[in-house]
Design a protein around this motif. Structure first.
Motif, short mmCIF file in Angstrom:
data_model
loop_
_atom_site.label_atom_id
_atom_site.label_comp_id
_atom_site.label_asym_id
_atom_site.label_seq_id
_atom_site.Cartn_x
_atom_site.Cartn_y
_atom_site.Cartn_z
N HIS A 23 0.80 -1.23 0.00
CA HIS A 23 0.00 0.00 0.00
C HIS A 23 0.83 1.28 0.00
O HIS A 23 0.28 2.36 -0.21
CB HIS A 23 -0.96 0.01 1.19
N TYR A 27 1.99 3.63 5.32
CA TYR A 27 0.57 3.32 5.34
C TYR A 27 0.17 2.90 6.76
O TYR A 27 -0.87 3.31 7.27
CB TYR A 27 0.27 2.21 4.33
N TRP A 157 -6.92 9.31 0.64
CA TRP A 157 -5.72 9.15 1.48
C TRP A 157 -4.79 10.36 1.43
O TRP A 157 -3.67 10.30 1.91
CB TRP A 157 -4.99 7.87 1.09
N TYR A 166 2.57 9.44 4.32
CA TYR A 166 2.23 8.29 3.49
C TYR A 166 2.70 8.50 2.06
O TYR A 166 2.47 9.56 1.47
CB TYR A 166 0.71 8.07 3.51
#
Length: 195
Positions: A23, A27, A157, A166
């Protein structure tokens, strides 16, 4: 050959490595993983699992949160849910090592979580599915399991990029990927009124 077992702390380093490999960096971290696993435990039942091979190595994981124990945020379309938020579990994350994909591991992890979530009293599970996953495999997998699309959310996100560093494997340090808010019912909703 693989086995599905409840996640335990000694598997956390391998789960972190796998989650961030699939991911994107940052993450998950040790603290967020620990918190997420705690949110999956209710009434003595743990809804999060790992898949291990015959060498006891983690080859997949699923993090699932118990109904009534996860934060409902702006990415949740509660007015479109057929169940009350307190009856909804949350499917946070899943990952399977590339060389083990296509062997039914993700589906086995999902089914193990569903069984526990139902025992905890959940009527359905919600997920925010990564639509930009290679070939949109994540959405196809969840649809095949019986989930239906509620809404698509842009930039799901981005805040994680800005606040936790991230690094999305598609977008880099500013994630603009979209999420498919999807609902997987465990039971049939009861009508508000029966004539």
């Amino acid at each position: 050959m693989f086995e599905i077992i409840n996640i335990e702390r000694w598997y956390f380093p391998a789960v972190l490595q796998l989650a961030n490999q699939i991911h994107g960096d940052n993450y998950l971290d040790a603290l967020s993983l620990c918190q997420l696993c705690e949110l999956g435990v209710k009434d003595g039942f743990n809804a999060s699992f790992v898949a291990i091979n015959d060498q006891n190595a983690v080859i997949g994981y699923r993090l699932s949160l118990a109904a009534g124990q996860w934060p409902i945020d702006q990415w949740c379309s509660t007015s479109q849910w057929p169940f009350a938020p307190a009856d909804m579990a949350y499917f946070k994350s899943v990952g399977v090592l590339a060389e083990y994909q296509g062997q039914g591991i993700a589906q086995a992890l999902l089914q193990a979580s569903i069984k526990v979530l139902q025992a905890q009293g959940a009527k359905a599970g919600l997920a925010h599915i990564w639509r930009e996953s290679p070939g949109n495999a994540a959405e196809r997998y969840f649809t095949k399991a019986g989930a239906s699309l509620i809404k698509v959310h842009a930039d799901r996100w981005l805040a994680l990029s800005e606040q936790a560093g991230y690094a999305c494997p598609i977008c880099g340090n500013r994630c603009h990927c979209s999420a498919a808010e999807m609902l997987l019912p465990f039971t049939t909703p009861v009508a508000d009124s029966i004539p």
